[in-house]
Design a protein around this motif. Structure first.
Motif, short mmCIF file in Angstrom:
data_model
loop_
_atom_site.label_atom_id
_atom_site.label_comp_id
_atom_site.label_asym_id
_atom_site.label_seq_id
_atom_site.Cartn_x
_atom_site.Cartn_y
_atom_site.Cartn_z
N UNK A 104 0.82 -1.22 0.00
CA UNK A 104 0.00 0.00 0.00
C UNK A 104 0.86 1.28 0.00
N UNK B 219 5.69 -5.34 -10.04
CA UNK B 219 7.02 -5.94 -10.11
C UNK B 219 7.47 -6.44 -8.73
N UNK C 116 8.18 -10.51 -7.45
CA UNK C 116 9.51 -10.92 -7.01
C UNK C 116 9.58 -11.32 -5.54
N UNK C 117 8.45 -11.31 -4.87
CA UNK C 117 8.45 -11.49 -3.42
C UNK C 117 8.10 -12.92 -3.05
N UNK C 118 9.10 -13.76 -2.82
CA UNK C 118 8.78 -15.15 -2.49
C UNK C 118 8.50 -15.34 -1.00
N UNK C 119 8.86 -14.34 -0.19
CA UNK C 119 8.76 -14.48 1.26
C UNK C 119 7.31 -14.53 1.73
N UNK D 139 8.68 -16.54 -8.33
CA UNK D 139 9.88 -16.22 -7.54
C UNK D 139 10.22 -17.35 -6.57
N UNK E 2 12.07 -19.79 -8.77
CA UNK E 2 13.43 -19.30 -9.05
C UNK E 2 14.31 -19.56 -7.84
N UNK F 259 14.14 -16.44 -14.58
CA UNK F 259 14.44 -15.05 -14.23
C UNK F 259 14.31 -14.15 -15.45
N UNK G 164 10.76 -13.69 -16.21
CA UNK G 164 10.19 -12.78 -15.21
C UNK G 164 10.45 -11.32 -15.57
N UNK G 165 11.73 -11.03 -15.88
CA UNK G 165 12.07 -9.64 -16.20
C UNK G 165 11.39 -9.20 -17.50
#
Lengths: 283, 268
Positions: free
Chosen positions: A158, A212, A216-219, A233, A236, A253, A256-257
């Motif tokens: 946000x 984006x 990319x946020x695998x956590x 991600x 990857x 990757x 992804x890009x």
């Protein structure tokens, strides 16, 4: 003045060596293959890209896009009113609004994601409250669901949406709105024909940033989604640290890009044609 | 904008702010909760902070984080400042691509930066550890330092430097006695941001840390995946407080001696 030109050398060397070269190696590696021991073999191969067409990976890829687009969209919808409100407030509220919205930037997203475990788990705060009020008899399974992942993503991003929106809305010439209301436009009409198209740049920047970053946020998927849901991600990450199929990880990757770039361009085009239509409609 | 905001607008804004802050405040509150199960409030305690300070793994991770942050901050600040300095005199033709390059580390997704550095280090047979984390942190911090110092340059005229050179000062004397003092607040705030970013980074470090050099965020990730523990709440609370203090300090330096007009100097 010539003296300062060679001063660029350190940063050029550094970014060349540790930013550009590594990315080129990844691109090169995506066209290689690995031997039976998992070592990368330097011979040309489409193997990584071929594996991607497996229905499993295409499915995850599609899920990632859906999740990232939903995140960006929800962030946009909930953030716009806030950005609009801050931009239209007194300087004092503006200042505090901005400080409050910037603080989460500097709180580790790992911690912000973990906070939702405290809220969502079976003995978590939300379940406790709902049971206390007698709304539910048994705790709901909220953690380790797709909904939890979406919530975690929206929550994390946000601020990334509010700030660009605020900057764009704040810069709109107020005289345009005054003119609109003098000419009898309703508030909603003025918003639709002036504020919204004029804040286009903020909408684009915010959405692209959120899209984006989400992809990319695998956590967040790891912590809030458990092992059930994964994104490109996550794949990857596991190809590099677990399965040790680096050519495939590199190919993912690159995909992804490239996807991000294509979507950025597409989004720009869509927004542009929309605001053109609005301009024509005004005449 | 419309002077009179719609009441729904302010209600929405307040609710959204509550939504943003409730989880963060909750972590902090629970770090003082006197129960390991952390379901209900069981009274106030400092126990988790005390057991945190006796945990060998946490202290090791903290040490790693601090060493990496100090070294990478110093180097990133030097390289970033020099870059900002030399960019001022660059012609238009070179300036655009150089700017693109300098903003790249901010734009590139962390995961891509992490894996590409991992690939580079493995190809060069550089063992993963504190050194590789430092290299990674310098790479993304340089851009932020550059942004902060450039912002300082943008708000400052050239007259003093020209006057100094007209009066016979050499290039280095002008730099040392005229330019440097003027941009020092920008350098300090850039350094503080680099330090915060380094202390907080998880994504890039995760790929280039190797098994023996765990930093605080990597440690937290490992613990969080295992489940809830009150010590983690305490550790998270400390990290939140340190990050916010460093950023407020950075803002203070950036705004010092610059009048009150420009308040939003965060690089976003």
């Amino acid at each position: 003045m010539n003296k300062s030109k060679w001063l660029l050398t350190p940063v050029l060397v550094w970014l060349g060596l540790f930013l550009i070269v590594p990315m080129l190696i990844v691109v090169a590696m995506s066209f290689m293959q690995r031997d039976t021991l998992g070592n990368v073999v330097f011979s040309f191969s489409w193997e990584g890209y071929k594996t991607f067409w497996d229905s499993l990976y295409i499915g995850i890829y599609w899920d990632t896009i859906v999740l990232s687009v939903s995140t960006a969209l929800i962030c946009l919808i909930v953030s716009y009113p806030l950005a609009y409100y801050i931009a239209g407030s007194s300087p004092r509220i503006q200042k505090w609004g901005l400080i409050l919205i910037t603080i989460p930037f500097w709180i580790n997203f790992l911690i912000r994601t973990y906070a939702w475990v405290l809220l969502l788990r079976t003995q978590g705060v939300v379940n406790n409250i709902l049971m206390h009020w007698g709304w539910i008899d048994e705790p709901l399974q909220m953690l380790y669901t797709k909904g939890a992942v979406l919530l975690g993503m929206v929550y994390n991003f946000i601020p990334f949406m509010v700030l660009p929106l605020y900057v764009a809305i704040e810069q709109i010439d107020r005289r345009l709105l005054d003119a609109a209301s003098d000419l009898g436009a309703s508030r909603w009409k003025a918003f639709w024909h002036i504020t919204l198209p004029q804040s286009k740049a903020g909408i684009i920047t915010g959405s692209v940033l959120v899209f984006v970053s989400t992809a990319g946020m695998f956590v967040v998927t790891d912590i809030l989604g458990g092992s059930k849901s994964s994104m490109i991600s996550n794949i990857i990450q596991s190809q590099f640290l677990g399965a040790r199929n680096w050519p495939f990880g590199s190919a993912l990757s690159v995909i992804f890009v490239l996807t991000s770039l294509v979507l950025i361009v597409l989004f720009n085009q869509v927004m542009k044609s929309r605001s053109d239509r609005v301009k024509e409609g005004k005449r | 904008m419309n002077k009179k905001g719609h009441p729904l607008l302010s209600i929405h804004s307040i609710l959204l702010m509550i939504f943003i802050y409730v989880p963060i405040v909750l972590v902090m509150v629970y770090s003082f909760n006197n129960t390991r199960l952390a379901g209900d409030w069981q009274g106030f305690t400092f126990d988790w902070y005390i057991s945190l300070l006796q945990d060998r793994n946490v202290l090791d991770a903290l040490m790693n984080s601090l060493i990496v942050a100090v070294v990478s901050t110093v180097l990133a600040t030097i390289i970033g400042t020099i870059a900002a300095l030399s960019m001022r005199d660059l012609g238009k033709r070179l300036k655009a691509p150089m700017n693109g390059l300098l903003y790249m580390p901010i734009i590139i997704p962390d995961i891509i930066m992490g894996i590409s550095l991992l690939v580079l280090f493995s190809q060069l047979h550089i063992p993963l550890g504190k050194m590789t984390i430092m290299i990674a942190h310098i790479t993304f911090s340089v851009s932020y330092v550059y942004v902060m110092v450039s912002a300082r340059f943008a708000g400052m005229g050239r007259q003093l430097e020209e006057a100094s050179q007209d009066l016979g000062a050499t290039y280095w004397e002008t730099f040392r006695y005229v330019t440097l003092p003027q941009i020092t607040p920008g350098i300090i705030s850039g350094a503080l941001i680099a330090f915060t970013l380094s202390l907080d980074d998880f994504m890039v470090s995760f790929f280039v840390a190797g098994p023996s050099s765990t930093t605080l965020p990597i440690y937290i990730f490992g613990q969080v995946k295992r489940g809830i523990s009150p010590e983690i709440n305490a550790l998270c609370t400390l990290l939140i407080l340190v990050s916010i203090s460093l950023i407020l300090l950075s803002q203070y330096f950036m705004n010092r001696g610059r009048g009150q007009k420009k308040r939003n100097t965060l690089p976003f």
